[in-house]
Design a protein around this motif. Structure first.
Motif, PDB file in Angstrom:
ATOM      1  N   ARG A 136      12.321   6.166   5.054  1.00 60.50           N
ATOM      2  CA  ARG A 136      11.641   7.338   4.995  1.00 60.50           C
ATOM      3  C   ARG A 136      10.920   7.909   3.666  1.00 60.50           C
ATOM      4  O   ARG A 136      11.368   7.154   2.659  1.00 60.50           O
ATOM      5  CB  ARG A 136      12.733   8.366   5.480  1.00 60.50           C
ATOM      6  CG  ARG A 136      13.227   8.270   6.830  1.00 60.50           C
ATOM      7  CD  ARG A 136      14.370   9.275   7.222  1.00 60.50           C
ATOM      8  NE  ARG A 136      14.991   9.086   8.353  1.00 60.50           N
ATOM      9  CZ  ARG A 136      14.601   9.840   9.421  1.00 60.50           C
ATOM     10  NH1 ARG A 136      13.948  11.152   9.019  1.00 60.50           N
ATOM     11  NH2 ARG A 136      15.255   9.576  10.712  1.00 60.50           N
ATOM     12  N   HIS A 137      10.500   8.930   3.802  1.00 54.24           N
ATOM     13  CA  HIS A 137       9.967   9.297   2.233  1.00 54.24           C
ATOM     14  C   HIS A 137      11.076   9.676   1.054  1.00 54.24           C
ATOM     15  O   HIS A 137      12.173  10.110   1.460  1.00 54.24           O
ATOM     16  CB  HIS A 137       9.368  10.623   2.452  1.00 54.24           C
ATOM     17  CG  HIS A 137       7.913  10.350   3.230  1.00 54.24           C
ATOM     18  ND1 HIS A 137       7.280  11.538   3.805  1.00 54.24           N
ATOM     19  CD2 HIS A 137       7.151   9.373   2.967  1.00 54.24           C
ATOM     20  CE1 HIS A 137       6.066  10.870   4.283  1.00 54.24           C
ATOM     21  NE2 HIS A 137       5.991   9.734   3.775  1.00 54.24           N
ATOM     22  N   ASN A 138      10.559   9.302  -0.069  1.00 53.40           N
ATOM     23  CA  ASN A 138      11.463   9.574  -1.150  1.00 53.40           C
ATOM     24  C   ASN A 138      11.085  10.720  -2.024  1.00 53.40           C
ATOM     25  O   ASN A 138       9.894  10.716  -2.355  1.00 53.40           O
ATOM     26  CB  ASN A 138      11.427   8.198  -2.132  1.00 53.40           C
ATOM     27  CG  ASN A 138      12.220   8.170  -3.259  1.00 53.40           C
ATOM     28  OD1 ASN A 138      12.825   9.306  -3.806  1.00 53.40           O
ATOM     29  ND2 ASN A 138      12.654   7.070  -3.954  1.00 53.40           N
ATOM     30  N   PRO A 139      11.859  11.613  -2.311  1.00 50.38           N
ATOM     31  CA  PRO A 139      11.407  12.832  -2.960  1.00 50.38           C
ATOM     32  C   PRO A 139      11.028  12.581  -4.668  1.00 50.38           C
ATOM     33  O   PRO A 139      10.550  13.531  -4.949  1.00 50.38           O
ATOM     34  CB  PRO A 139      12.755  13.668  -2.726  1.00 50.38           C
ATOM     35  CG  PRO A 139      13.841  12.816  -2.626  1.00 50.38           C
ATOM     36  CD  PRO A 139      13.444  11.678  -2.147  1.00 50.38           C
ATOM     37  N   PRO A 147       5.800  10.170  -0.896  1.00 45.01           N
ATOM     38  CA  PRO A 147       4.846  10.662   0.173  1.00 45.01           C
ATOM     39  C   PRO A 147       3.433  10.660  -0.169  1.00 45.01           C
ATOM     40  O   PRO A 147       2.374  10.860   0.745  1.00 45.01           O
ATOM     41  CB  PRO A 147       5.479  12.152   0.605  1.00 45.01           C
ATOM     42  CG  PRO A 147       6.075  12.525  -0.455  1.00 45.01           C
ATOM     43  CD  PRO A 147       6.886  11.313  -1.268  1.00 45.01           C
ATOM     44  N   ASP A 148       2.920  10.622  -1.489  1.00 44.56           N
ATOM     45  CA  ASP A 148       1.649  10.738  -1.736  1.00 44.56           C
ATOM     46  C   ASP A 148       1.290   9.215  -2.353  1.00 44.56           C
ATOM     47  O   ASP A 148       2.019   8.514  -2.841  1.00 44.56           O
ATOM     48  CB  ASP A 148       1.449  11.700  -2.672  1.00 44.56           C
ATOM     49  CG  ASP A 148      -0.337  12.010  -2.840  1.00 44.56           C
ATOM     50  OD1 ASP A 148      -1.195  11.281  -2.442  1.00 44.56           O
ATOM     51  OD2 ASP A 148      -0.403  12.959  -3.484  1.00 44.56           O
ATOM     52  N   TYR A 149      -0.020   8.813  -2.296  1.00 42.24           N
ATOM     53  CA  TYR A 149      -0.461   7.445  -2.820  1.00 42.24           C
ATOM     54  C   TYR A 149      -0.606   7.453  -4.354  1.00 42.24           C
ATOM     55  O   TYR A 149      -0.542   6.458  -5.023  1.00 42.24           O
ATOM     56  CB  TYR A 149      -1.690   6.891  -2.152  1.00 42.24           C
ATOM     57  CG  TYR A 149      -3.087   7.568  -2.789  1.00 42.24           C
ATOM     58  CD1 TYR A 149      -3.937   6.889  -3.530  1.00 42.24           C
ATOM     59  CD2 TYR A 149      -3.575   8.462  -1.947  1.00 42.24           C
ATOM     60  CE1 TYR A 149      -5.039   7.241  -3.879  1.00 42.24           C
ATOM     61  CE2 TYR A 149      -4.627   9.393  -2.655  1.00 42.24           C
ATOM     62  CZ  TYR A 149      -5.426   8.472  -3.454  1.00 42.24           C
ATOM     63  OH  TYR A 149      -6.544   9.139  -3.756  1.00 42.24           O
ATOM     64  N   ARG A 150      -0.471   8.873  -4.937  1.00 38.66           N
ATOM     65  CA  ARG A 150      -0.448   8.868  -6.435  1.00 38.66           C
ATOM     66  C   ARG A 150       0.881   9.737  -6.699  1.00 38.66           C
ATOM     67  O   ARG A 150       1.194  10.581  -6.151  1.00 38.66           O
ATOM     68  CB  ARG A 150      -1.690   9.215  -7.035  1.00 38.66           C
ATOM     69  CG  ARG A 150      -2.861   8.561  -6.867  1.00 38.66           C
ATOM     70  CD  ARG A 150      -3.106   7.796  -7.883  1.00 38.66           C
ATOM     71  NE  ARG A 150      -4.352   7.110  -7.726  1.00 38.66           N
ATOM     72  CZ  ARG A 150      -4.684   5.807  -8.102  1.00 38.66           C
ATOM     73  NH1 ARG A 150      -3.737   5.092  -8.816  1.00 38.66           N
ATOM     74  NH2 ARG A 150      -5.737   5.404  -7.780  1.00 38.66           N
TER      75      ARG A 150
END
Length: 172
Positions: A136-139, A147-150
């Motif tokens: 899952r996404h990591n905060p 969740p973003d590519y940068r």
């Protein structure tokens, strides 16, 4: 001397199935699971622009999943990840969906992603393969599951998975 053989007969009462699915022998209480195999087929439908980034990502994610991802047509009895080029990525570089029981996942890569540089393509494919294998996404921007590519500093997320993500990937 006569030998007497005694047979014991147990009475069994069978209830009529309550639904057509039950009559057919299907159990809908839990999703079906694929047989446990480390082999996962990755069926690619995105073309040469993604080839080397996809191969690099497969090697990277294999290291953490304990799987043996193989490029090729999906085969019955094995998990399958289909990678396709699509504009249905909800505004993202990539989008991953999975079927019940995790038998099949589909990674949709945005057509605009093909115009990004190789490292960005590889970063997004790493991230989507992470999703296809349960992460899952990591905060925090400490792994590919950001969740973003940068990251906020403009750099690509670190090419690693956190300890917690690795634990999920290893059991998926």
């Amino acid at each position: 001397m006569a030998i007497t053989q005694v047979l014991s007969v147990a009475a069994v009462t069978l209830a009529a199935p309550s639904t057509p699915a039950a009559a057919a022998g299907f159990d809908w209480t839990s999703p079906p699971r694929q047989p446990r195999s480390s082999v996962v087929y990755v069926e690619e439908h995105v073309g040469a622009r993604f080839d080397s980034a996809l191969r690099s990502s497969i090697t990277f994610v294999d290291r953490y999943t304990g799987s043996d991802m193989r490029l090729g047509r999906c085969r019955t009895g094995y998990r399958c990840i289909r990678v396709v080029e699509s504009n249905a990525t909800r505004g993202h570089g990539g989008w991953t969906t999975s079927t019940a029981g995790r038998a099949t996942s589909e990674i949709r890569l945005s057509a605009t992603l093909a115009r990004k540089n190789w490292n960005t393509r590889r970063s997004i494919i790493d991230h989507e393969l992470g999703h296809a294998n349960g992460a899952r996404h990591n905060p925090k921007c400490t792994s590919r599951m950001w969740p973003d590519y940068r990251c906020r500093n403009g750099r690509l997320p670190a090419r690693t998975f956190t300890r917690a993500e690795r634990a999920v990937l290893a059991t998926w």
